[in-house]
Motif scaffolding. Structure first.
Motif, PDB file in Angstrom:
ATOM      1  N   UNK A 492       0.845  -1.190   0.000  1.00 50.06           N
ATOM      2  CA  UNK A 492       0.000   0.000   0.000  1.00 50.06           C
ATOM      3  C   UNK A 492       0.886   1.246   0.000  1.00 50.06           C
ATOM      4  N   UNK A 493       0.528   2.203  -0.855  1.00 49.30           N
ATOM      5  CA  UNK A 493       1.276   3.453  -0.958  1.00 49.30           C
ATOM      6  C   UNK A 493       0.318   4.613  -0.710  1.00 49.30           C
ATOM      7  N   UNK A 494       0.699   5.529   0.185  1.00 51.62           N
ATOM      8  CA  UNK A 494      -0.136   6.690   0.504  1.00 51.62           C
ATOM      9  C   UNK A 494       0.671   7.966   0.242  1.00 51.62           C
ATOM     10  N   UNK A 495      -0.021   9.098   0.132  1.00 51.79           N
ATOM     11  CA  UNK A 495       0.609  10.390  -0.138  1.00 51.79           C
ATOM     12  C   UNK A 495       0.416  11.318   1.050  1.00 51.79           C
ATOM     13  N   UNK A 496       1.495  11.932   1.507  1.00 53.18           N
ATOM     14  CA  UNK A 496       1.440  12.896   2.601  1.00 53.18           C
ATOM     15  C   UNK A 496       1.103  14.269   2.018  1.00 53.18           C
ATOM     16  N   UNK A 497      -0.043  14.809   2.412  1.00 46.84           N
ATOM     17  CA  UNK A 497      -0.488  16.110   1.889  1.00 46.84           C
ATOM     18  C   UNK A 497      -0.538  17.154   3.006  1.00 46.84           C
ATOM     19  N   UNK A 498       0.441  17.086   3.923  1.00 47.48           N
ATOM     20  CA  UNK A 498       0.508  18.017   5.043  1.00 47.48           C
ATOM     21  C   UNK A 498       1.646  19.002   4.837  1.00 47.48           C
TER      22      UNK A 498
END
Length: 508
Positions: A492-498
Motif C-alpha cells: 500500500x502506498x499513501x501520499x502525505x499532503x501536510x
C-alpha cells in the motif's frame, strides 16, 4: 557596511527575518534579547527589528530587552512579541487575548503609515498570538486592525517606532516583503549594497583566526551543507582540513559510491570509513525518534575520535549545521524544541574536538548560492536536502537491514519516476517513508499483510515553512504500481499532503 540589528526574543522565525533582510542586500546581525545597549550601539545599525517569541510579556521573568534600545535614535520595528514588548516598555497595555489568532487573518488599514504606503487597504497576514495590545503607548496611533478589533499595527507620531502584530517575514503574509522593504529603505534609509560575497570574505578570515594552526576534521555526507562547509574551510586553511566520509549504512541506494565519486574534483582529502555494522547494531530495537538521532550523533563523534587518532593531532570538528537545524533543535535561548538534529542534538556533553559550524546562520538556498560562488559542482549544490541521520528518520519503527533495503528500493523508484516526469529538480525535497503499519492486500490470488509506504514531496525556500507538492496523478499512479509490483514487503502506498506547519518536513 550598513547594518540592521535583529533582537532575537526566541521566535522560530527570527533568522527568517534576517534572511529577508539579506535578500534585500542589507547586512543583518542577530543578537540575543539580553544584548546590552552598548553591544547594539557598537554595530551602528541603521535600524533595529525586535522579533516575536513564545512568551507572554506579562509573565514573571518574561524575555525583555535593554530599555536603552529606544534611546539609540534609530527606527525600531517590533514584530508580534516585539510589538507587545514595545507597548509595555513605552507605557501601553498588553492583555490576554479573548480571541487568540493563529493562521492567516484579514486586516484593514487605519490611516496613513510609511509601512503600508501604496498598499491595499485590506491584506491577509499571518497571525500567531494569544496576547494582544489593549492600548497603544502614549504618542502612538493604530494603523491596522483585524475584523475583531485586534490592533494589528501601530506606530509613533514621529515615525520612528513601529509595531506589527503579524509576521511580515513569512510567505503567508500578503506584501510582507514590501512592508519590510519600506521599513528598511524608506524609514531606515538603507541602500541595499551588501552581498553574499562579502560574507565569504568575512567567514574565511574568521575561520583562519579561530583555527590558527589547528587541524580540522570534517564529516562529509555528499549533501549540500557538509560539502559547502568543507569547500569553504578548505579555502581558508587548505591542507589543515582532513575529511572523513562515515558510511553509517543509512544512505540511499548506491549513494555511498556516488558520494565518494562526487569529491574527486574538489581537491579535498577524503577518507572512507564503513561503520554501517556499528550503527545498525546500536540502533537495533530502537523505535523512539529522538533516541535514534542521539545514538547516531553520539556514534558519529565516537567514530570521528577514533579516526582522528589515526591521522594525528586534530583540534576541530567541522559540521555543516545550518540555521533550520539550530532553531528546530531549540538551541537558542527562548526557542522551543521541535526535534533534535544529528548535527546539533546528538553531541555528548564532553567532546574531545571543538565544533566549527561556519554555516549555522545561513539558510539552505543561501548555502547553495555560497557553494556556486566558491566552485562546488552543480551535482552537489543542486542535490535535494538529505538528513544527517539518513534513512533512520524515514524508516519509522525498528531499523533493520531488510527494512532499509525495502525503503531504498522504493525510494529509488520514486526518484526515478519524478526524474522521468521532469519534476525532480523542481522539487525542494522528495522521499519515501516506511511505516511500521501493516495492512491487508491482495496480490494475484493471495492475501498479503505487508507494510505501508508514504510518499512525501514538499517545496520550500528555507525549510522553515513548506508546502506539499501537487504531483500529477499519472506520476503517482505509476510510482505506486511500480513500488507494489517491484518491492517486496509493501502492498500500500499513501501520499502525505501536510504542509509545514503544522507538520515538519521529515516524519521523525
Amino acid at each position: 557596511m550598513e547594518n540592521i540589528v535583529i533582537i532575537d526574543c526566541g521566535s522560530q522565525f527570527t533568522q527568517l527575518i534576517a534572511r529577508r533582510v539579506r535578500e534585500l542586500h542589507i547586512h543583518s546581525v542577530v543578537l540575543s534579547w539580553d544584548a546590552p545597549r552598548s553591544r547594539i550601539a557598537e554595530l551602528a545599525p541603521l535600524g533595529v527589528i525586535v522579533s516575536g517569541g513564545p512568551d507572554s510579556v506579562n509573565e514573571p521573568g518574561a524575555i525583555a530587552v535593554d530599555r536603552g534600545l529606544f534611546d539609540l535614535g534609530v527606527p525600531i520595528l517590533g514584530i508580534c512579541y516585539g510589538m507587545q514588548l514595545m507597548t509595555k516598555v513605552r507605557g501601553g497595555t498588553v492583555a490576554s487575548g479573548e480571541r487568540p489568532e493563529y493562521g492567516v487573518t484579514p486586516i484593514e488599514r487605519r490611516g496613513e503609515s510609511a509601512l503600508f504606503k501604496d498598499l491595499a487597504d485590506n491584506l491577509e497576514v499571518l497571525m500567531s498570538h494569544g496576547d494582544r495590545v489593549a492600548a497603544v503607548p502614549p504618542g502612538f496611533r493604530v494603523t491596522a486592525e483585524t475584523a475583531h478589533g485586534v490592533i494589528a499595527a501601530m506606530e509613533d507620531e514621529e515615525g520612528r517606532c513601529f509595531g506589527l502584530q503579524f509576521h511580515p517575514e513569512v510567505v503567508h503574509t500578503q506584501q510582507g516583503t514590501r512592508i519590510l522593504r519600506q521599513f528598511l529603505f524608506e524609514v531606515c534609509g538603507c541602500r541595499g549594497d551588501w552581498n553574499l560575497g562579502d560574507w565569504i570574505e568575512d567567514a574565511v578570515a574568521d575561520i583562519r583566526e579561530r583555527v590558527g594552526d589547528g587541524r580540522v576534521v570534517c564529516g562529509l555526507s555528499g549533501g549540500v551543507d557538509s560539502s559547502v562547509a568543507a569547500a569553504l574551510v578548505h579555502r581558508a586553511i587548505g591542507p589543515q582540513l582532513e575529511c572523513i566520509f562515515v558510511d553509517h549504512g543509512l544512505m540511499r541506494l548506491n549513494e555511498a559510491c556516488q558520494v565518494m565519486d562526487s569529491y574527486n574534483g574538489l581537491g579535498l582529502s577524503v577518507r572512507h570509513v564503513d561503520a554501517s555494522e556499528l550503527f545498525l547494531g546500536k540502533l537495533a530495537g530502537v523505535t523512539d525518534p529522538e533516541k535514534k538521532r542521539r545514538i547516531i550523533g553520539g556514534l558519529f563523534i565516537e567514530v570521528f575520535d577514533a579516526e582522528a587518532a589515526k591521522v594525528g593531532r586534530v583540534d576541530w570538528l567541522l559540521q555543516g549545521t545550518i540555521y533550520p537545524d539550530v532553531i528546530e533543535s531549540g538551541s537558542k535561548k527562548g526557542s522551543v524544541l521541535i526535534k533534535s538534529h544529528h548535527n546539533v542534538g546528538g553531541l555528548p556533553e564532553k567532546m574531545k574536538l571543538r565544533l566549527l559550524e561556519p554555516l549555522r546562520d545561513l539558510f539552505k538556498d543561501e548555502v547553495r548560492e555560497l557553494g556556486r560562488l566558491i566552485g562546488v559542482p552543480d551535482a552537489i549544490v543542486n542535490r535535494q536536502p538529505f538528513p544527517g541521520p539518513g534513512l533512520a528518520v524515514r524508516c519509522l519503527g525498528e531499523i533493520t537491514r531488510p527494512r532499509l533495503d525495502t525503503l531504498r528500493a522504493a525510494d529509488a523508484i520514486f526518484r526515478e519516476e519524478l526524474q522521468r516526469a521532469g519534476l525532480y529538480e523542481k522539487i525542494w525535497q522528495s522521499f519515501c517513508v516506511l511505516l511500521p503499519v501493516r495492512t491487508v492486500g491482495v496480490m494475484g490470488d493471495g492475501r498479503t499483510y505487508n507494510e505501508v509506504l508514504a510518499l512525501r514531496a514538499v517545496n520550500s525556500q528555507d525549510a522553515m515553512t513548506a508546502d506539499w507538492v501537487r504531483i500529477p496523478p499519472e506520476v503517482l499512479d505509476v510510482t505506486a504500481r511500480r513500488i507494489c509490483n517491484e518491492v517486496r514487503g509493501i502492498n500500500r502506498v499513501v501520499l502525505d499532503v501536510t504542509s509545514k506547519p503544522p507538520a515538519t518536513i521529515e516524519w521523525e
